[in-house]
Design a protein around this motif. Sequence first.
Motif, mmCIF file in Angstrom:
data_model
loop_
_atom_site.group_PDB
_atom_site.id
_atom_site.type_symbol
_atom_site.label_atom_id
_atom_site.label_comp_id
_atom_site.label_asym_id
_atom_site.label_seq_id
_atom_site.Cartn_x
_atom_site.Cartn_y
_atom_site.Cartn_z
ATOM 1 N N CYS A 90 11.065 56.248 85.910
ATOM 2 C CA CYS A 90 9.996 56.745 85.049
ATOM 3 C C CYS A 90 9.277 57.886 85.762
ATOM 4 O O CYS A 90 8.922 57.777 86.936
ATOM 5 C CB CYS A 90 9.024 55.628 84.712
ATOM 6 S SG CYS A 90 7.625 56.136 83.678
ATOM 7 N N ARG A 91 9.045 58.988 85.055
ATOM 8 C CA ARG A 91 8.441 60.166 85.659
ATOM 9 C C ARG A 91 6.950 60.237 85.392
ATOM 10 O O ARG A 91 6.487 59.937 84.281
ATOM 11 C CB ARG A 91 9.096 61.437 85.121
ATOM 12 C CG ARG A 91 10.544 61.605 85.558
ATOM 13 C CD ARG A 91 11.123 62.858 84.945
ATOM 14 N NE ARG A 91 10.376 64.060 85.334
ATOM 15 C CZ ARG A 91 10.568 65.256 84.795
ATOM 16 N NH1 ARG A 91 11.483 65.411 83.838
ATOM 17 N NH2 ARG A 91 9.858 66.294 85.191
ATOM 18 N N ALA A 92 6.179 60.643 86.386
ATOM 19 C CA ALA A 92 4.762 60.938 86.214
ATOM 20 C C ALA A 92 4.649 62.390 85.752
ATOM 21 O O ALA A 92 5.111 63.306 86.430
ATOM 22 C CB ALA A 92 4.007 60.738 87.519
ATOM 23 N N PRO B 195 -9.006 62.247 88.183
ATOM 24 C CA PRO B 195 -8.376 61.503 89.280
ATOM 25 C C PRO B 195 -8.219 60.018 89.000
ATOM 26 O O PRO B 195 -7.359 59.375 89.602
ATOM 27 C CB PRO B 195 -9.316 61.754 90.468
ATOM 28 C CG PRO B 195 -10.613 62.199 89.879
ATOM 29 C CD PRO B 195 -10.255 62.911 88.603
ATOM 30 N N VAL B 196 -9.016 59.465 88.089
ATOM 31 C CA VAL B 196 -8.873 58.042 87.772
ATOM 32 C C VAL B 196 -7.528 57.779 87.118
ATOM 33 O O VAL B 196 -6.824 56.828 87.469
ATOM 34 C CB VAL B 196 -10.024 57.564 86.863
ATOM 35 C CG1 VAL B 196 -9.819 56.099 86.482
ATOM 36 C CG2 VAL B 196 -11.369 57.727 87.573
ATOM 37 N N THR B 197 -7.133 58.626 86.178
ATOM 38 C CA THR B 197 -5.834 58.427 85.523
ATOM 39 C C THR B 197 -4.696 58.672 86.506
ATOM 40 O O THR B 197 -3.649 58.038 86.424
ATOM 41 C CB THR B 197 -5.677 59.338 84.293
ATOM 42 O OG1 THR B 197 -5.611 60.705 84.695
ATOM 43 C CG2 THR B 197 -6.846 59.163 83.334
ATOM 44 N N MET B 198 -4.903 59.586 87.440
ATOM 45 C CA MET B 198 -3.872 59.832 88.460
ATOM 46 C C MET B 198 -3.654 58.585 89.320
ATOM 47 O O MET B 198 -2.506 58.200 89.598
ATOM 48 C CB MET B 198 -4.268 61.020 89.339
ATOM 49 C CG MET B 198 -3.192 61.455 90.328
ATOM 50 S SD MET B 198 -3.712 62.847 91.370
ATOM 51 C CE MET B 198 -4.039 64.094 90.127
ATOM 52 N N ARG B 199 -4.745 57.930 89.718
ATOM 53 C CA ARG B 199 -4.616 56.704 90.517
ATOM 54 C C ARG B 199 -3.947 55.600 89.708
ATOM 55 O O ARG B 199 -3.166 54.800 90.249
ATOM 56 C CB ARG B 199 -5.982 56.249 91.017
ATOM 57 C CG ARG B 199 -6.539 57.098 92.149
ATOM 58 C CD ARG B 199 -7.681 56.381 92.851
ATOM 59 N NE ARG B 199 -8.795 56.129 91.956
ATOM 60 C CZ ARG B 199 -9.774 56.994 91.729
ATOM 61 N NH1 ARG B 199 -9.762 58.182 92.320
ATOM 62 N NH2 ARG B 199 -10.759 56.683 90.925
ATOM 63 N N ALA C 86 5.136 58.570 82.299
ATOM 64 C CA ALA C 86 3.747 58.126 82.407
ATOM 65 C C ALA C 86 2.898 59.394 82.481
ATOM 66 O O ALA C 86 2.896 60.100 83.494
ATOM 67 C CB ALA C 86 3.543 57.259 83.644
ATOM 68 N N VAL C 87 2.202 59.689 81.383
ATOM 69 C CA VAL C 87 1.478 60.947 81.238
ATOM 70 C C VAL C 87 0.021 60.728 81.627
ATOM 71 O O VAL C 87 -0.615 59.775 81.174
ATOM 72 C CB VAL C 87 1.596 61.471 79.793
ATOM 73 C CG1 VAL C 87 0.757 62.724 79.595
ATOM 74 C CG2 VAL C 87 3.071 61.751 79.460
ATOM 75 N N TYR C 88 -0.523 61.620 82.442
ATOM 76 C CA TYR C 88 -1.886 61.454 82.944
ATOM 77 C C TYR C 88 -2.565 62.817 83.031
ATOM 78 O O TYR C 88 -1.922 63.875 82.937
ATOM 79 C CB TYR C 88 -1.871 60.807 84.339
ATOM 80 C CG TYR C 88 -1.307 61.703 85.417
ATOM 81 C CD1 TYR C 88 -2.152 62.441 86.244
ATOM 82 C CD2 TYR C 88 0.073 61.836 85.594
ATOM 83 C CE1 TYR C 88 -1.635 63.289 87.218
ATOM 84 C CE2 TYR C 88 0.588 62.676 86.566
ATOM 85 C CZ TYR C 88 -0.267 63.400 87.377
ATOM 86 O OH TYR C 88 0.249 64.241 88.323
#
Length: 503
Positions: free
Chosen positions: A255-257, A240-244, A233-235
């Motif tokens: 699954c890895r962030a 910070p919105v995509t991080m949340r 899951a790439v962000y």
Amino acid sequence: MTRLDSLTSWHADWSGLRVAVLGQGVTGFAAADTLAELGASVTVVAERVDDERRTILGVLEVPVVDAGRDDLPAALTEAEVVIASPGLRPDHPWLLAAAERGIAIWGDIELAWRLRDKVEAAEWILITGTNGKTTTTQLAAHMLREAGFRVAPVGNIGTPVLDAVRDPAGFDVLVVELSSFQLHTLPAQGPGALWPHSAAVLNIDDDHLDWHGSADAYRAAKAKAYGNARVAAVYSVDDPVTMRMVEEAEVVEGCRAIGFTLGVPGRSDFGLVEDVLVDRAFLDARHSQALELATLADLEPAGLRSPHMTRNVLAAAALARAHGASPAQVRDAIRSFTLDRHRTELVAELGGVRFVDDSKATNPHAAEGSLSAFDKVVWIVGGLFKGADVAPLVERHRQRIVAVVAIGVDRQPVREAFARHAPGIPLVEVDTADTVSVMRLAVEAAAEHAAPGVTVLLAPAAASMDQFKDYAERGDRFAEAVRARRDREGGAHGDDGSSLQHG
């Protein structure tokens, strides 16, 4: 199990299924064509019908019903499932009528997922965001192709996923660009839910608020891209919105962030160390080391060195590395990549003034990236803002804006933003309904305020459909006007009597 629940394969029994395809654009046509091949009983319901597509659908024995917005054709009310065009708002009477009757509503993406095994079931990599989707999709596909995979960039990029699913050669990977409209209809769980290999949400800013109804609804749609992601899951670390979204996503265990940033990357991230793009995620010694992918100099020839383009490269690299591309293959793909037209495309340099076409900047977030790439600009802006606020953009970039030329029918937000945040900057309005002359007038007005070293930048921050067929036509008209300037001197008045208003 209902019949619809069992339809999760091309090889299931689709015969006789009553389907109403709502809309006859590219995705609607692909859905109707596909379902007809499967033996379903298909009817297309559309407000506007293309004669060529009507003819082809007639050959396929698919009836087309011309219907007004408030009409409810029998084909719709009697359907077992409707396939909704991504352009239909959730409050469209056809969709409300289907929901009231308990009729299943699918988008073309859900249909393609259910049918993905016609030849072989390719892995899906999902990409969305407010800005940069298409370029990142193309980059990721190019990197995976360099790595030897059979890959197709599909979805909102222009090629329906259903066309790729039916390609007889088959693919290893589909890199799927998804709009918020397409994501809106996707179920989180159940037979139609996607289980992608990886997914990326590049960035989030307010957009399409008129369609979704609120910023929260828009963001909720975008966040669906991460649902059920299995590998990565790439962000954006810088958003910070995509991080949340990643933190709250229901992904498969393991699954890895993977973050990307223009700064020095943390462990499990991609980023920059001085002028080197590095991977600190896909190596065993990521606690203390990083893998070199490319340098900023490698990005220069393809026009990828601006901050927003560099972010796109890093996101695409994260997705490609997650699927097995090597660092060398990523580097070679970057070096051989070519940007699509209308994305910070240099049209010409005349008398030391650069004319740049970023007509693809159809919202303020996209325009933010292109404005940030230049020191001094004459900004051509305007169109349909769709509820988005251009004022913060003006406030942040007023020091680099030499003058502004406002185009389109929705110029009031531009006037108000500059009056509030940059009243001293010259503002010219192109006041004409003539779509042929609007860009000629805009270019001539911009050139009057541009000295050597200044960039005339078409980055409208708005949709184009008020005056043009699409952003590509808008960019083409800009380029034509720039080229025409080389051969003639422009004035403030056109032959059609239109005029420029200076404010």
